[in-house]
Design a protein around this motif. Structure first.
Motif, PDB file in Angstrom:
ATOM      1  N   PRO A 189       0.857  -1.197   0.000  1.00 55.63           N
ATOM      2  CA  PRO A 189       0.000   0.000   0.000  1.00 55.63           C
ATOM      3  C   PRO A 189       0.893   1.247   0.000  1.00 55.63           C
ATOM      4  CG  PRO A 189       0.144  -0.898   2.214  1.00 55.63           C
ATOM      5  CD  PRO A 189       0.952  -1.809   1.343  1.00 55.63           C
ATOM      6  N   LEU A 190       1.016   1.884  -1.141  1.00 59.60           N
ATOM      7  CA  LEU A 190       1.966   2.987  -1.302  1.00 59.60           C
ATOM      8  C   LEU A 190       1.261   4.273  -1.728  1.00 59.60           C
ATOM      9  CD1 LEU A 190       4.680   1.041  -3.347  1.00 59.60           C
ATOM     10  CD2 LEU A 190       4.798   1.632  -0.912  1.00 59.60           C
ATOM     11  N   ASP A 191       1.900   5.400  -1.405  1.00 61.44           N
ATOM     12  CA  ASP A 191       1.451   6.705  -1.875  1.00 61.44           C
ATOM     13  C   ASP A 191       2.449   7.329  -2.843  1.00 61.44           C
ATOM     14  OD1 ASP A 191      -0.971   7.235  -0.054  1.00 61.44           O
ATOM     15  OD2 ASP A 191       0.591   6.704   1.391  1.00 61.44           O
ATOM     16  N   TYR A 192       3.746   7.100  -2.581  1.00 55.54           N
ATOM     17  CA  TYR A 192       4.798   7.701  -3.392  1.00 55.54           C
ATOM     18  C   TYR A 192       5.767   6.629  -3.875  1.00 55.54           C
ATOM     19  CZ  TYR A 192       3.468  12.026  -0.918  1.00 55.54           C
ATOM     20  OH  TYR A 192       2.787  13.076  -0.379  1.00 55.54           O
ATOM     21  N   LEU A 193       6.308   6.850  -5.051  1.00 53.08           N
ATOM     22  CA  LEU A 193       7.418   6.051  -5.542  1.00 53.08           C
ATOM     23  C   LEU A 193       8.590   7.006  -5.769  1.00 53.08           C
ATOM     24  CD1 LEU A 193       7.414   3.307  -8.240  1.00 53.08           C
ATOM     25  CD2 LEU A 193       9.011   5.196  -8.429  1.00 53.08           C
ATOM     26  N   LYS A 194       9.731   6.700  -5.134  1.00 46.75           N
ATOM     27  CA  LYS A 194      10.929   7.532  -5.287  1.00 46.75           C
ATOM     28  C   LYS A 194      11.883   6.858  -6.261  1.00 46.75           C
ATOM     29  CE  LYS A 194      12.504  10.014  -1.974  1.00 46.75           C
ATOM     30  NZ  LYS A 194      13.228  10.429  -0.746  1.00 46.75           N
ATOM     31  N   VAL A 195      12.102   7.500  -7.390  1.00 49.87           N
ATOM     32  CA  VAL A 195      12.962   6.941  -8.430  1.00 49.87           C
ATOM     33  C   VAL A 195      14.414   7.088  -8.007  1.00 49.87           C
ATOM     34  CG1 VAL A 195      13.640   7.103 -10.850  1.00 49.87           C
ATOM     35  CG2 VAL A 195      11.259   7.525 -10.190  1.00 49.87           C
ATOM     36  N   ASP A 196      15.163   5.999  -8.053  1.00 51.55           N
ATOM     37  CA  ASP A 196      16.565   6.018  -7.631  1.00 51.55           C
ATOM     38  C   ASP A 196      17.369   7.013  -8.453  1.00 51.55           C
ATOM     39  OD1 ASP A 196      18.858   4.726  -6.139  1.00 51.55           O
ATOM     40  OD2 ASP A 196      19.477   4.365  -8.214  1.00 51.55           O
ATOM     41  N   ARG A 197      18.387   7.635  -7.819  1.00 57.32           N
ATOM     42  CA  ARG A 197      19.165   8.683  -8.464  1.00 57.32           C
ATOM     43  C   ARG A 197      19.852   8.213  -9.745  1.00 57.32           C
ATOM     44  NH1 ARG A 197      21.915  11.662  -5.429  1.00 57.32           N
ATOM     45  NH2 ARG A 197      20.859  11.093  -3.499  1.00 57.32           N
ATOM     46  N   LYS A 198      20.226   6.939  -9.817  1.00 55.29           N
ATOM     47  CA  LYS A 198      20.878   6.444 -11.040  1.00 55.29           C
ATOM     48  C   LYS A 198      19.916   6.503 -12.219  1.00 55.29           C
ATOM     49  CE  LYS A 198      24.257   4.519 -13.351  1.00 55.29           C
ATOM     50  NZ  LYS A 198      23.645   4.520 -14.680  1.00 55.29           N
ATOM     51  N   LEU A 199      18.650   6.104 -12.008  1.00 51.92           N
ATOM     52  CA  LEU A 199      17.661   6.205 -13.081  1.00 51.92           C
ATOM     53  C   LEU A 199      17.410   7.662 -13.443  1.00 51.92           C
ATOM     54  CD1 LEU A 199      14.932   3.533 -12.230  1.00 51.92           C
ATOM     55  CD2 LEU A 199      16.608   3.479 -14.066  1.00 51.92           C
ATOM     56  N   THR A 200      17.320   8.519 -12.424  1.00 51.54           N
ATOM     57  CA  THR A 200      17.096   9.948 -12.674  1.00 51.54           C
ATOM     58  C   THR A 200      18.182  10.508 -13.579  1.00 51.54           C
ATOM     59  OG1 THR A 200      15.958  10.306 -10.569  1.00 51.54           O
ATOM     60  CG2 THR A 200      17.004  12.210 -11.583  1.00 51.54           C
ATOM     61  N   GLN A 201      19.432  10.194 -13.280  1.00 50.72           N
ATOM     62  CA  GLN A 201      20.536  10.761 -14.042  1.00 50.72           C
ATOM     63  C   GLN A 201      20.666  10.123 -15.414  1.00 50.72           C
ATOM     64  OE1 GLN A 201      23.638  10.451 -11.107  1.00 50.72           O
ATOM     65  NE2 GLN A 201      22.757  12.101  -9.875  1.00 50.72           N
ATOM     66  N   ASP A 202      20.114   8.916 -15.585  1.00 47.81           N
ATOM     67  CA  ASP A 202      20.113   8.268 -16.899  1.00 47.81           C
ATOM     68  C   ASP A 202      19.186   8.961 -17.894  1.00 47.81           C
ATOM     69  OD1 ASP A 202      21.935   6.370 -16.251  1.00 47.81           O
ATOM     70  OD2 ASP A 202      20.508   4.750 -15.935  1.00 47.81           O
ATOM     71  N   ILE A 203      18.262   9.791 -17.404  1.00 43.65           N
ATOM     72  CA  ILE A 203      17.244  10.351 -18.302  1.00 43.65           C
ATOM     73  C   ILE A 203      17.850  11.259 -19.355  1.00 43.65           C
ATOM     74  CG2 ILE A 203      16.648  12.440 -16.981  1.00 43.65           C
ATOM     75  CD1 ILE A 203      13.678  11.729 -17.619  1.00 43.65           C
ATOM     76  N   THR A 204      19.055  11.796 -19.092  1.00 45.00           N
ATOM     77  CA  THR A 204      19.711  12.634 -20.081  1.00 45.00           C
ATOM     78  C   THR A 204      20.636  11.824 -20.991  1.00 45.00           C
ATOM     79  OG1 THR A 204      21.454  13.155 -18.489  1.00 45.00           O
ATOM     80  CG2 THR A 204      19.621  14.700 -18.654  1.00 45.00           C
ATOM     81  N   GLY A 205      20.580  10.513 -20.868  1.00 46.95           N
ATOM     82  CA  GLY A 205      21.424   9.660 -21.706  1.00 46.95           C
ATOM     83  C   GLY A 205      20.762   9.345 -23.034  1.00 46.95           C
ATOM     84  N   SER A 206      20.712   8.073 -23.379  1.00 47.33           N
ATOM     85  CA  SER A 206      20.195   7.664 -24.679  1.00 47.33           C
ATOM     86  C   SER A 206      18.666   7.612 -24.661  1.00 47.33           C
ATOM     87  CB  SER A 206      20.727   6.270 -25.028  1.00 47.33           C
ATOM     88  OG  SER A 206      20.173   5.304 -24.149  1.00 47.33           O
ATOM     89  N   ALA A 207      18.083   7.440 -25.857  1.00 48.52           N
ATOM     90  CA  ALA A 207      16.624   7.297 -25.962  1.00 48.52           C
ATOM     91  C   ALA A 207      16.152   6.078 -25.178  1.00 48.52           C
ATOM     92  CB  ALA A 207      16.219   7.187 -27.429  1.00 48.52           C
ATOM     93  N   ARG A 208      16.947   5.021 -25.164  1.00 56.28           N
ATOM     94  CA  ARG A 208      16.583   3.807 -24.424  1.00 56.28           C
ATOM     95  C   ARG A 208      16.522   4.102 -22.921  1.00 56.28           C
ATOM     96  NH1 ARG A 208      16.919  -1.742 -25.608  1.00 56.28           N
ATOM     97  NH2 ARG A 208      17.755  -1.200 -27.656  1.00 56.28           N
ATOM     98  N   ASP A 209      17.512   4.857 -22.419  1.00 55.08           N
ATOM     99  CA  ASP A 209      17.496   5.228 -20.997  1.00 55.08           C
ATOM    100  C   ASP A 209      16.221   5.980 -20.656  1.00 55.08           C
ATOM    101  OD1 ASP A 209      20.007   4.146 -20.462  1.00 55.08           O
ATOM    102  OD2 ASP A 209      21.030   5.970 -21.086  1.00 55.08           O
ATOM    103  N   ARG A 210      15.853   6.913 -21.524  1.00 55.98           N
ATOM    104  CA  ARG A 210      14.671   7.733 -21.253  1.00 55.98           C
ATOM    105  C   ARG A 210      13.404   6.882 -21.260  1.00 55.98           C
ATOM    106  NH1 ARG A 210      14.698  12.999 -24.684  1.00 55.98           N
ATOM    107  NH2 ARG A 210      16.787  12.877 -23.808  1.00 55.98           N
ATOM    108  N   ILE A 211      13.350   5.896 -22.145  1.00 55.01           N
ATOM    109  CA  ILE A 211      12.172   5.021 -22.207  1.00 55.01           C
ATOM    110  C   ILE A 211      12.011   4.261 -20.902  1.00 55.01           C
ATOM    111  CG2 ILE A 211      11.293   2.931 -23.308  1.00 55.01           C
ATOM    112  CD1 ILE A 211      12.470   4.065 -25.958  1.00 55.01           C
ATOM    113  N   VAL A 212      13.129   3.809 -20.307  1.00 47.28           N
ATOM    114  CA  VAL A 212      13.056   3.088 -19.031  1.00 47.28           C
ATOM    115  C   VAL A 212      12.480   3.985 -17.946  1.00 47.28           C
ATOM    116  CG1 VAL A 212      14.414   2.002 -17.213  1.00 47.28           C
ATOM    117  CG2 VAL A 212      14.929   1.499 -19.601  1.00 47.28           C
ATOM    118  N   VAL A 213      12.998   5.215 -17.850  1.00 48.63           N
ATOM    119  CA  VAL A 213      12.493   6.136 -16.831  1.00 48.63           C
ATOM    120  C   VAL A 213      11.020   6.457 -17.083  1.00 48.63           C
ATOM    121  CG1 VAL A 213      12.811   8.383 -15.743  1.00 48.63           C
ATOM    122  CG2 VAL A 213      14.790   7.105 -16.532  1.00 48.63           C
ATOM    123  N   ARG A 214      10.677   6.672 -18.346  1.00 44.45           N
ATOM    124  CA  ARG A 214       9.274   6.960 -18.684  1.00 44.45           C
ATOM    125  C   ARG A 214       8.372   5.802 -18.266  1.00 44.45           C
ATOM    126  NH1 ARG A 214       8.966   7.508 -24.680  1.00 44.45           N
ATOM    127  NH2 ARG A 214      10.001   9.482 -24.218  1.00 44.45           N
TER     128      ARG A 214
END
Length: 659
Positions: A578-603
């Motif tokens: 039973p959750l209210d928030y999901l905190k995305v790990d910093r490694k995934l956050t920083q991957d968002i500026t990488g390749s299109a594949r990285d961004r798809i994972v975060v999305r």
């Protein structure tokens, strides 16, 4: 095009000239206020080259926003004072009320006007008017500012679908003065179009003034300052030249002066497109977070500058002047070189490693930092994101055996530390992406150790596990956080507090009742409390974790899963807990500026969380590019150094008041 017409033959006065605005944290917000009051705005976030940019803008008023960045603001005022004074300009400084005692320093540095925050919009606009009048009086018959030249710019009317460009821009690009939109967009390189689309999206979202940087044939690196006319819906752009040099060299990291990550990616892409062999070496400093925590951000910044200089010297000794050095973010640096053999690159790595192994001087202390280093050479079919991702993956696999404080010694000292008050708390802000409002904080433990300095939470809890004190330390930190938050002053009274719960807490009989007793006895309201539990801490007993979190939610608390994306059973957690928030790990956050594949994972992570009705908090956000991409994907909150690092309650109060 009155907003970007060629410069008149007579000197410009008053609002005929733009306002040059330097704000380290609130550039777009201040630019929007000034634009709404009728000024054209050339706005910047970095102090480097501010004097040159002021001259090139043709502005008569410079605004330096020193709120939350007093030392950076002072440096900028010193740099601008000479050119504003010599050219009859005004220099308006914004400060927080808590820093009003330092106004004398700004006056001595050359400021002519001051405004203290918090301020109303009308007060800021009025201050601009007074500054413009001051500039008119001082300038008298001075000639126009050097560096103005014929302006580059354009105006777009979406209702008519018409675009007009200034004569200077038309001549530079070989266009008519009313070209098609597609003809102009062809001159923005593909690598820069994401920044352009993000800037236009900010205008559509209600920001009245913003900017983006890109390469422009014939002008080198430029910044396009965009303003939206709310009455007509037209978009006006004033193009500021940053210099006619190689694209890889023009955009530099504000702290270290080396290339930034975007410039490095462009350089690699161009070298690969030309068919050259490219080698990359990626270096990550070892105990950097401990330096930041123990000695403060200024000391951490000094270490980054020193490390940058050591890497540059070692790389150039081994590889000559053909190397590119960039800071990729945080404490990671990249060395890139064209036409290099593997043995040659390995030799350079050895020199860099040796240079970083030497201790760093931090104030009166000497600290060994150490580093992890990885390398890769280009392969057939590589592009820049693929090479950088491979280097990052290699770096992640190198591990780190350097720099950890001896856990046995920390374990022996821990009980005494809890009894004598050496365990302290810091609070890191959590910010609403849509509004920039600080809505909550996460409580983070720090240990001020006499020998090892300030020890962070990860090492602290590792020592507690070794000493058999994990439950005792967790309880100590939770109760300390609740007691501190219950005493918060009025500027903090609306904030949510997030506290961490460990795997040992989950397994503890009756923990929910104990925890709620601590909450109620502290006086902190249950409704403003979030319990964060790490993904890794749940693996052993998912059913017990679900029961515990259900009890806490029923009692009025909210629940977050922390560091999401680091473990092995993520989907099972989302289904069962039973959750209210999901905190995305910093490694995934920083991957968002990488390749299109990285961004798809975060999305995918964000979409999945929102489909389940969860709010998403991105951890480790360090720059505006990451934030813009996260906002585009639907992330609602962020946490990271882009806003602030972990703060004391007093520092948090100052930050809230300054905002």
């Amino acid at each position: 095009m009155s907003d970007v017409a060629p410069a008149p033959a007579h000197p410009m006065t008053g609002r005929d000239r733009p306002v040059f605005l330097l704000s380290f944290r609130q550039r777009d917000e201040l630019a929007t206020l000034a634009a709404g009051a009728g000024w054209r705005v050339v706005a910047a976030r970095r102090g480097e080259g501010a004097d040159r940019r002021f001259l090139a803008s043709g502005a008569s008023v410079a605004v330096v926003d020193a709120r939350g960045a007093v030392d950076d603001g002072l440096a900028a005022v010193r740099a601008l004072a000479g050119v504003t004074g010599a050219n009859g300009g005004a220099l308006l400084v914004l400060v927080s009320r808590g820093d009003a005692g330092r106004l004398g320093e700004f006056y001595d540095a050359g400021a002519t006007q001051f405004l203290a925050s918090p301020m109303r919009e009308v007060e800021f606009v009025q201050a601009l008017r007074f500054a413009a009048r001051h500039a008119q009086r001082v300038a008298g018959d001075l000639p126009p500012l050097a560096g103005g030249g014929e302006p580059l710019g354009w105006r777009y009317d979406p209702a008519l679908g018409s675009l007009q460009v200034t004569p200077a821009l038309a001549a530079m690009l070989g266009l008519s003065q009313a070209p098609s939109l597609r003809a102009v967009l062809r001159h923005v390189e593909a690598v820069d179009r994401g920044a352009m689309r993000a800037a236009l999206a900010r205008l559509r979202a209600g920001i009245q003034a913003t900017a983006f940087a890109h390469e422009l044939p014939g002008a080198g690196r430029v910044v396009e300052h965009l303003q939206l006319d709310a009455r007509t819906g037209r978009i006006h752009a004033l193009i500021e030249r940053l210099g006619e040099v190689d694209a890889g060299a023009v955009v530099r990291d504000a702290l270290t002066g080396v290339r930034d990550a975007a410039a490095a990616r462009r350089w690699i892409a161009r070298k690969l497109e030309s068919g050259g062999q490219v080698g990359l070496a990626l270096a990550a400093l070892g105990r950097f977070e401990m330096v930041n925590t123990a000695y403060g951000r200024d000391a951490g910044d000094a270490v980054l500058r020193a490390a940058s200089a050591r890497i540059a010297e070692a790389a150039r000794e081994a590889l000559g002047k053909r190397v590119l050095l960039a800071r990729m973010g945080g404490a990671e640096f990249l060395v890139a070189v064209e036409g290099v053999e593997e043995a040659e690159l390995r030799s350079a790595l050895a020199r860099i490693e040796e240079a970083l192994a030497r201790p760093f001087v931090i104030g009166d202390a000497i600290a060994p930092i150490g580093a992890r280093i990885a390398m890769t050479l280009s392969r057939d079919g590589d592009d820049a994101p693929a090479m950088l991702r491979r280097a990052s993956e290699t770096l992640a696999g190198t591990g780190s055996e350097q720099g950890a404080a001896p856990l046995d010694r920390l374990a022996l000292d821990l009980r005494r530390a809890m009894d004598t008050g050496e365990i302290e708390l810091r609070f890191q802000p959590q910010v609403a992406v849509a509004t920039g409002t600080i809505v909550g904080v996460e409580a983070l433990a720090r240990w001020r150790h006499g020998e090892f300095g300030v020890v962070g939470a990860e090492t602290l809890f590792a020592a507690a596990e070794r000493a058999g004190l994990e439950i005792a330390l967790s309880e100590h930190v939770q109760r300390l956080a609740l007691a501190d938050a219950a005493r918060w002053p009025s500027p903090l009274r609306a904030l949510r507090l997030s506290v961490n719960v460990t795997a040992a807490d989950v397994a503890r009989a009756g923990f929910a009742d104990l925890f709620l007793d601590w909450v109620d006895s502290s006086g902190f309201p249950r409704g403003r409390l979030t319990v964060e539990i790490t993904e890794g801490g749940l693996i052993d007993d998912l059913g017990e974790a679900s029961r515990l979190l259900s009890e806490l939610r029923s009692a009025g608390c909210r629940v977050a899963i922390d560091d999401f994306g680091t473990g092995y059973s993520s989907l099972a957690y989302l289904k069962a807990l039973p959750l209210d928030y999901l905190k995305v790990d910093r490694k995934l956050t920083q991957d968002i500026t990488g390749s299109a594949r990285d961004r798809i994972v975060v999305r995918g992570v964000i979409d999945m969380a929102r489909s389940l009705g969860l709010s998403v908090i991105a951890e480790g956000v360090e720059n505006g590019e990451q934030l813009e991409l996260l906002a585009k994907e639907g992330c609602q909150y962020y946490q990271g150094f882009l806003c602030a690092g972990p703060l004391t309650a007093a520092e948090l109060t100052d930050l809230m008041e300054s905002r």
